[in-house]
Design a protein around this motif. Structure first.
Motif, PDB file in Angstrom:
ATOM      1  N   TYR A 127      46.586  32.473  37.198  1.00 11.76           N
ATOM      2  CA  TYR A 127      45.886  33.015  38.443  1.00 11.76           C
ATOM      3  C   TYR A 127      44.935  33.883  38.743  1.00 11.76           C
ATOM      4  O   TYR A 127      44.749  34.927  37.833  1.00 11.76           O
ATOM      5  N   PRO A 128      44.142  33.475  38.614  1.00 13.68           N
ATOM      6  CA  PRO A 128      43.107  34.402  39.410  1.00 13.68           C
ATOM      7  C   PRO A 128      42.930  36.092  40.237  1.00 13.68           C
ATOM      8  O   PRO A 128      44.283  36.009  40.665  1.00 13.68           O
ATOM      9  N   TYR A 129      42.388  36.872  39.628  1.00 14.93           N
ATOM     10  CA  TYR A 129      42.659  38.126  40.894  1.00 14.93           C
ATOM     11  C   TYR A 129      42.214  38.092  42.451  1.00 14.93           C
ATOM     12  O   TYR A 129      40.816  37.264  42.581  1.00 14.93           O
ATOM     13  N   SER A 130      42.835  38.270  43.295  1.00 13.68           N
ATOM     14  CA  SER A 130      42.044  37.849  45.005  1.00 13.68           C
ATOM     15  C   SER A 130      41.236  39.442  45.246  1.00 13.68           C
ATOM     16  O   SER A 130      41.308  40.704  44.572  1.00 13.68           O
ATOM     17  N   TYR A 131      39.617  38.799  44.601  1.00 14.96           N
ATOM     18  CA  TYR A 131      38.722  39.758  45.947  1.00 14.96           C
ATOM     19  C   TYR A 131      38.903  39.835  47.065  1.00 14.96           C
ATOM     20  O   TYR A 131      37.172  39.816  47.930  1.00 14.96           O
TER      21      TYR A 131
END
Lengths: 458, 180, 461
Positions: free
Chosen positions: A390-394
Motif C-alpha cells: 500500500y503506497p503512501y499518499s502524497y
C-alpha cells in the motif's frame, strides 16, 4: 521541466503525478544499498563547521553516508575531509570524536599521515619496503570535492558533480537564512559547542521529508503546545509575526532542495517576540529592523524548515539548527544536530537561545520527541509483506503550484505553493522524492544536471 | 544470634555495602591506583570459563582455579600490570577510554571470622552488572555473581579473594580490558 | 610456481602482482557465502585434541566453518567427527560443550545415535514406521576424512581432498614445532583444560592473516611491552635468544600454509630465559639442550606464529596455543583457543606457563586485546561504499623471496623471506591470499593440486 520526463524510480515506486510513493523505498534493503551508491556517493553532504576546527591540526570526526570521515585543518590552515580508514589495512585511523594532532597514526601497523593527508610515516620503509612503496600514492583517501560556505563545510565523493554553488542554484539564498546573522549580516553565525548525536529506528527519509516542510503534522506537537515552551511563554514557538505573513512552500525541481518560508507584508512592523526576556526581545526587534534595512525586500523573508538534497536539514528560525540524517542501514538513522546562534549576539541572548534549543530539539526536546515516535512506528508498520503493498499518499495540493510567485513586490525564486489559506500541502515532499527517483535512475551527473542541458539548448 | 551480635552484623553489613559501592565508584571514575590500594597484597582474582554440561556433571561447569585456563587468574602484581597498561595511553583496546558503570546488588554477608562482632575476615556475595560503552556504539553488558573475601587490615577492609562467575559461555565481548 | 598461474579470484580482487587486495573479500556477504562452500566445505580444519576425549563415550562439541560438529570417541576407542544435527528434523543433537554419553539422543522426537554415529533408537519404529525405515542410511552425517596427528584432530568434508599429511606437505615439521615437546620429544604436548571462546566483530581473515605472520604490527603491542608481562619481567616475551637468530617468513605456495620462525645459530649457547622462576628457567635450558641433541639442525628452529590454511593458527613459542577462526557471517569471527604445555613438564612449570598464557592471550590477554581492537575497526572502516574502492596494500618485500634458503648449513623447506634485516614483509600474507584465491576459483580438487605437478615439472627443467 526536467521532472516531467520521468514517472519515477522503477516506474511505479515513485509516482509523482498520482501523488503516490511506494513503502518499498523506505524499507527495502536492496534499494537502500543502491541509495548508498547512487545517492550518498554522488551528492554534496554537510560535514561540519569551520569553527569546530579553528586551529591547524584541529580535527572533527564526521560522517558521510555510512562512512566515517575526518574533517581537519592542516598546518597551512587548509581544510580537508578524509576517509577515516588506513590505506594499508583499513583500520579506522582516528577513533576520537575531536581533538588536535600533528599526525594521524594508525594503531595497527603505525602508518602515519600528515593533517594534509600525506603518508608521512611508514615503519621499516627502508628495511621492509626497500624504499619501493610509492608513498605519494598511499595517502589518506581525500574527498575530491569540498566547499566552505559561510562557515559550513560541504563535501562530495563524485568528481563529476557540479560545484557546490551550482548544486544549490538559487536555493543558496534560502540557505543564507540559516547562516547569516538574524540582522542580515553575511555569515554572522557560529555554532554552540556540543553536537547532539542519537539514533532513531526509521529510514533516513522519514526525518528528511519531515524537514522538507511537512506542514501537516500539527497533531504531533499538540502536547508541547499545551505545556508551552515558546520564548514568549506559550506554544512551542512565537507565532504572532507569522500570522500576518504569507506562508509558502518553495521547491527547486531540478535540484531537489526545498524549504518553507514566511513572507512578511511590505509596510508592517514585526510584532514583538521573545517576551520572556526583555533583552532578547529587544535584540530580535533590533535585528528585524536591521535586516529589513540591509536586505530590502528579501529582508521580509524568514525561513522555516528546509532540506538540502538529500539529507541536510535546516531549521533557520530559532531553534536554529543544521541536522544531518546519517543512514545506518535501511531501518536506522543517526541524527547529528548542530546548533547555530548569531555570533554577534550578547551572551544573555545566546544563553537564552541555548536553553530554548535544548527544550525544543533533539532527543530531550519536547517538540522533536513526538516526531521521532512517529518516524519510528511509521517505519515499523510499513515493513510487513502486506503493508508494503500500500503506497503512501502524497497528493495533498497536487496541481496548485505556482511558477512565478510574487507578493507585494517580491518575486520568490523556485516553484511555490502558497499555503496561507490551504494550511498545508505536500508540494515540497513530492519534490524530494522526484529528485530522489532521478538520482536512483540516472547513470551519470550528465543526466542529473538538467539545467546545463537547458542552457546548452538556448 | 543475640541482640548485640545482630547489631554488629547490621553495622558490618552497612560497612561492606559502603565499601563495595565505593570500590565501584573508583573503577567507574577510572581511579585505578586508588582501586589497587583496596586490594590485599596476596589478593586472588579469578574468573573461570563456564561450560555447558549435563545436569549430573555440573562439577565440570567451571574451569578450575589454579589448574585450568580461565578468563582471569590474577594476583596483585598482574592486576597492577593491567592498570599500568591502561595508563600508558597506547593500550588501543582502551583508547579512547571506555565508559563503564558497575552496578552492584544483592549484597549478602555469608560468613564472618572469628565473629560478627570482631570480624577479621568476612565473606560477601553479590551480583554485578557491568555496562561498558566505547567509541561510538560498542556496548557490552556483562552480568554475573561475585564472591568476595574481605579482610580487615589496620582497620580498613581489603579485598583478599574475588571469584567472578560471569553468566556467559562464548564470551560475547571482544575483550576484557576492564575489572569486575 | 603455481601461484603465477592465477592472478586472483575474479581477476582484480586479489592482485598479487601489484601487491593489492580488494576490501571486498573481507566485507562482501556474497563472497562470504562462497567461502563457506569453496573453502570451509573443502579444506582440512582443526576440530580438537584427543586428550579432550580420552575415554569411550567422551565427546567435545566443536565447529567446522559455521557448523557445529561432535568430536567423540566410540566404544571401540575410535575417534569420529559428526555433524551436530539430527537426521530426522535437524535438531542440534548435542547442546553441551563436552561430556560423556552412551548414546546421543535428540530431544525433539527421540532419535538416538550411538557414539559411532549409527542410528540406534527410533521411537515407534515398529508402529509408526512399520519397521520399514532403513536405519542404516540415517545415521549422523560424518566428515569425509579424519586425521589424528600428534594428539590434534583434523577433519574435512571433502572426500576428494588429499589426505591430511599430503595437504600439509613439507609444512609438517613446522606444525611439529607446536606439537612436539620443547625438548623435541615427538608429540610430547597436552592441552590445558578450558578452551577460550569469544567473538570479535571482524571477518575471519583479519586474525588469519595476522597469525600468518604479520611481522609489522609492533605499534599495536607497545602498551603491553611497556607494562611488561614477559616471563623474565619485561616486555611481552623473552626475546634475547631471538636477537641472535635469523627471522624468517616461510611460505608454501602450493599449500597456503605459512609461518614466522627463528633459526638459531649453530654453535652459540642460548641466553637464559624465564628468569622469573629458577625452576622454569632451568627446565627450558635443559629442553633446549635436549632438543639440539635430538633434532640436530632442526633443533635450531623455533616457530613463532603460523597458519595452516585456511583458519587454524598456531603460536608455537610460549604462550603455546592453537586457535581456530570460526566464521560467523562475513562480519564476525568466533575464536577458539587451545593452550598447550609439555606433558612431562613439572607442575610448577605448567602452572607458571598457564598464568603467563592467560596474561598474554585471549580477550583477557594484555597482548591480544589490542589486536582485536585493530581487527574490529579495520573491518568496520572498510565496509562503506567509498572505502571498498580502495584496496589494501600488500607489497611489502615483494620480490625478495628465496627458493632455496640455507643458513649455516641448514636448508629451510619452503619459500623464504629473510626478515633479519628487513624487519618485516608481507610474503606470508600474500601466500595466504594466493591460496585463498585459488580455492575460490577452483571447481575441483584436481585444479588445487595441479600446482604441485607443475611445480615439479618446473623444478625438473
Amino acid at each position: 521541466m526536467a521532472t516531467t520526463r520521468k514517472d519515477g524510480y522503477r516506474p511505479g515506486l515513485v509516482d509523482i503525478s498520482a501523488g503516490q510513493v511506494s513503502r518499498e523505498i523506505f524499507v527495502n534493503e536492496e534499494i537502500y544499498r543502491e541509495e548508498l551508491e547512487r545517492l550518498f556517493a554522488r551528492v554534496w553532504l554537510f560535514v561540519g563547521h569551520e569553527s569546530q576546527i579553528p586551529k591547524p591540526g584541529d580535527y572533527f570526526v564526521s560522517g558521510m553516508g555510512e562512512e566515517s570521515v575526518i574533517l581537519c585543518r592542516d598546518r597551512a590552515g587548509k581544510v580537508h575531509v578524509f576517509l577515516n580508514s588506513c590505506r594499508h589495512r583499513g583500520m579506522k585511523v582516528c577513533r576520537y570524536d575531536e581533538g588536535n594532532t600533528p599526525v594521524f597514526t594508525c594503531p595497527y601497523h603505525g602508518w602515519s599521515y600528515g593533517t594534509d593527508g600525506q603518508l608521512v610515516g611508514v615503519p621499516y620503509f627502508r628495511e621492509a619496503y626497500h624504499e619501493k612503496l610509492d608513498r605519494s600514492r598511499w595517502g589518506l583517501v581525500e574527498v575530491p570535492r569540498t566547499y566552505l560556505y559561510k562557515g559550513t563545510v560541504w563535501a562530495c565523493w563524485d568528481s563529476a558533480a557540479p560545484p557546490f554553488l551550482e548544486y544549490l542554484g538559487d536555493f543558496v539564498r534560502y540557505l543564507d537564512l540559516t547562516l547569516d546573522g538574524w540582522d542580515g549580516s553575511e555569515g554572522g553565525t557560529e555554532i554552540l559547542g556540543g553536537i547532539q548525536k542519537w539514533r532513531i529506528p526509521c529510514n533516513w527519509k522519514f526525518p528528511a521529508e519531515n524537514f522538507c516542510g511537512d506542514s501537516y503534522h500539527n497533531i504531533s506537537h499538540r502536547s508541547v503546545d499545551l505545556v508551552g515552551i515558546g520564548p514568549s511563554g506559550t506554544g512551542r514557538r512565537d507565532m504572532r509575526e507569522r500570522q500576518m505573513a504569507r506562508r509558502l512552500q518553495v521547491a527547486f525541481y531540478e535540484r531537489g532542495h526545498q524549504t518553507g518560508v514566511y513572507l512578511f507584508p511590505k509596510d508592517q512592523a514585526t510584532p514583538p517576540s521573545y517576551q520572556h526576556s526583555p533583552e532578547v526581545s529587544e535584540y530580535f526587534a533590533h535585528c528585524e529592523e536591521e535586516r529589513r534595512k540591509k536586505r530590502g525586500e528579501w529582508g521580509r523573508l524568514i525561513g522555516s524548515p528546509g532540506e538540502i538534497f538529500p539529507n541536510t536539514a535546516l531549521h533557520p528560525r530559532q531553534p536554529r539548527t543544521i541536522a544531518v540524517w546519517h543512514p545506518r542501514g535501511a531501518h536506522q538513522t543517526e541524527v547529528w544536530r548542530w546548533y547555530v546562534v548569531d555570533s554577534a549576539a550578547p551572551q544573555e541572548v545566546k544563553d537564552f537561545l541555548r536553553d530554548y534549543y535544548i527544550r525544543y530539539s533533539g532527543p530531550g526536546g519536547m517538540t522533536e520527541q513526538d516526531d521521532m515516535e512517529n518516524w519510528n512506528y511509521a517505519h515499523a508498520a510499513s515493513r510487513g509483506t502486506i503493508a508494503r503493498r500500500y503506497p503512501y499518499s502524497y497528493e495533498q495540493g497536487l496541481g496548485f503550484e505556482t511558477e512565478n510567485y510574487e507578493w507585494q513586490g517580491l518575486r520568490i525564486p523556485g516553484t511555490v505553493m502558497d499555503i496561507t489559506d490551504a494550511k498545508s500541502s505536500e508540494h515540497n515532499l513530492r519534490n524530494l522524492y522526484r529528485r530522489w527517483a532521478e538520482f536512483m535512475e540516472a547513470e551519470s551527473w550528465g543526466e542529473l544536471a538538467t539545467w546545463r542541458l537547458a542552457r546548452a539548448a538556448e | 544470634m543475640d541482640g548485640n551480635e545482630r547489631i554488629s552484623r547490621l553495622l558490618l553489613k552497612q560497612e561492606v555495602d559502603e565499601f563495595l559501592y565505593y570500590e565501584a565508584d573508583l573503577l567507574d571514575a577510572r581511579r585505578y591506583d586508588d582501586w589497587l590500594a583496596l586490594l590485599a597484597d596476596d589478593v586472588r582474582y579469578w574468573m573461570p570459563m563456564r561450560r555447558n554440561v549435563k545436569v549430573d556433571d555440573l562439577e565440570r561447569e567451571f574451569t578450575r582455579e589454579g589448574r585450568d585456563i580461565s578468563w582471569f587468574d590474577e594476583g596483585k602484581q598482574t592486576l597492577t600490570r593491567r592498570v599500568r597498561q591502561i595508563q600508558t595511553g597506547i593500550h588501543w583496546a582502551e583508547e579512547p577510554v571506555s565508559r563503564i558503570s558497575h552496578v552492584i546488588s544483592n549484597i549478602r554477608l555469608l560468613e564472618a571470622n572469628p565473629s560478627w562482632a570482631e570480624p577479621a575476615e568476612v565473606a560477601v556475595g553479590c551480583r554485578f552488572l557491568v555496562y561498558r560503552n566505547r567509541v561510538e556504539t560498542e556496548t557490552d553488558i556483562l552480568v554475573g555473581k561475585r564472591e568476595d573475601l574481605l579482610r580487615r587490615v589496620e582497620g580498613e577492609l581489603k579485598i583478599t579473594r574475588r571469584r567472578i562467575l560471569l553468566d556467559q559461555n562464548v564470551l560475547l565481548s571482544k575483550n576484557l580490558t576492564f575489572f569486575f | 610456481m603455481a601461484s603465477t598461474n592465477t592472478t586472483g579470484y575474479r581477476r582484480g580482487l586479489v592482485d598479487l602482482g601489484k601487491g593489492q587486495i580488494s576490501r571486498e573479500i573481507f566485507v562482501n556477504d556474497e563472497i562470504y557465502q562462497e567461502e563457506l562452500e569453496r573453502i570451509f566445505a573443502r579444506a582440512w580444519l582443526l576440530v580438537g585434541h584427543e586428550s579432550q576425549i580420552p575415554n569411550p563415550g567422551d565427546f567435545f562439541v566443536s565447529s567446522m566453518g559455521e557448523e557445529s560438529v561432535i568430536l567423540c570417541r566410540d566404544r571401540a576407542h575410535k575417534v569420529h567427527v559428526f555433524l551436530n544435527s539430527c537426521r530426522h528434523r535437524g535438531m542440534k543433537v548435542c547442546r553441551y560443550d563436552e561430556g560423556n554419553a552412551a548414546v546421543l539422543t535428540c530431544p525433539y522426537h527421540g532419535w538416538s545415535y550411538s557414539t559411532d554415529g549409527r542410528l540406534v533408537g527410533v521411537p515407534y519404529f515398529r508402529e509408526a514406521y512399520h519397521g520399514s525405515l532403513d536405519r542404516s542410511r540415517w545415521g549422523l552425517a560424518e566428515v569425509a576424512q579424519l586425521c589424528l596427528y600428534k594428539g590434534t584432530v583434523w577433519a574435512s568434508w571433502d572426500p576428494a581432498a588429499p589426505p591430511f599429511l599430503e595437504y600439509l606437505g613439507d609444512f609438517l615439521p613446522y606444525i611439529d614445532l607446536t606439537l612436539d615437546a620443547w625438548d623435541g620429544s615427538d608429540g610430547g604436548t597436552e592441552i590445558l583444560s578450558g578452551i577460550q571462546k569469544w567473538r570479535v566483530p571482524c571477518n575471519w581473515k583479519f586474525p588469519a592473516e595476522n597469525f600468518s605472520g604479520d611481522s609489522y604490527h609492533n605499534i599495536s603491542h607497545r602498551s603491553v611491552d611497556l607494562a611488561g608481562i614477559g616471563p623474565s619481567g619485561s616486555g611481552r616475551r623473552d626475546m634475547p635468544e631471538l636477537l641472535m637468530a635469523r627471522k624468517l617468513h616461510i611460505a608454501f605456495p602450493e599449500h597456503g600454509h605459512q609461518t614466522t620462525s627463528y633459526l638459531l645459530p649453530k654453535e652459540v649457547a642460548l641466553p637464559p630465559a624465564y628468569q622469573h622462576s629458577s625452576v622454569v628457567s632451568e627446565y627450558f635450558r635443559e629442553c633446549e639442550e635436549a632438543r639440539r641433541n635430538k633434532r640436530g639442525d632442526w633443533g635450531r628452529m623455533i616457530a613463532l606464529v603460523g597458519e595452516v590454511f585456511p583458519n587454524t593458527a598456531f603460536l608455537a613459542r610460549q604462550p603455546r596455543t592453537l586457535a581456530a577462526w570460526h566464521p560467523r557471517g562475513a562480519h564476525e569471527t568466533e575464536v577458539w583457543r587451545w593452550f598447550l604445555v609439555d606433558r612431562n613438564a613439572p607442575a610448577e612449570v605448567k602452572d607458571f606457563l598457564r598464568q603467563y598464557y592467560i596474561r598474554y592471550s585471549g580477550p583477557g590477554g594484555m597482548t591480544e586485546q589490542d589486536d582485536m581492537e585493530n581487527w574490529n575497526y579495520a573491518h568496520a572502516a572498510s565496509r562503506g561504499t567509498i572505502a571498498r574502492r580502495y584496496p589494501y596494500n600488500y607489497e611489502q618485500g615483494t620480490g625478495t623471496e628465496i627458493e632455496n634458503y640455507e643458513w649455516e648449513s641448514f636448508r629451510v623447506p619452503g619459500v623464504v623471506c629473510d626478515l633479519t634485516r628487513a624487519k618485516s614483509s608481507e610474503h606470508n600474507l600474500r601466500n595466504l591470499y594466493r591460496r585463498w584465491a585459488e580455492f575460490m576459483e577452483a571447481d575441483r580438487w584436481e585444479e588445487l593440486t595441479s600446482g604441485r605437478r607443475l611445480g615439479r615439472a618446473e623444478a625438473a627443467e
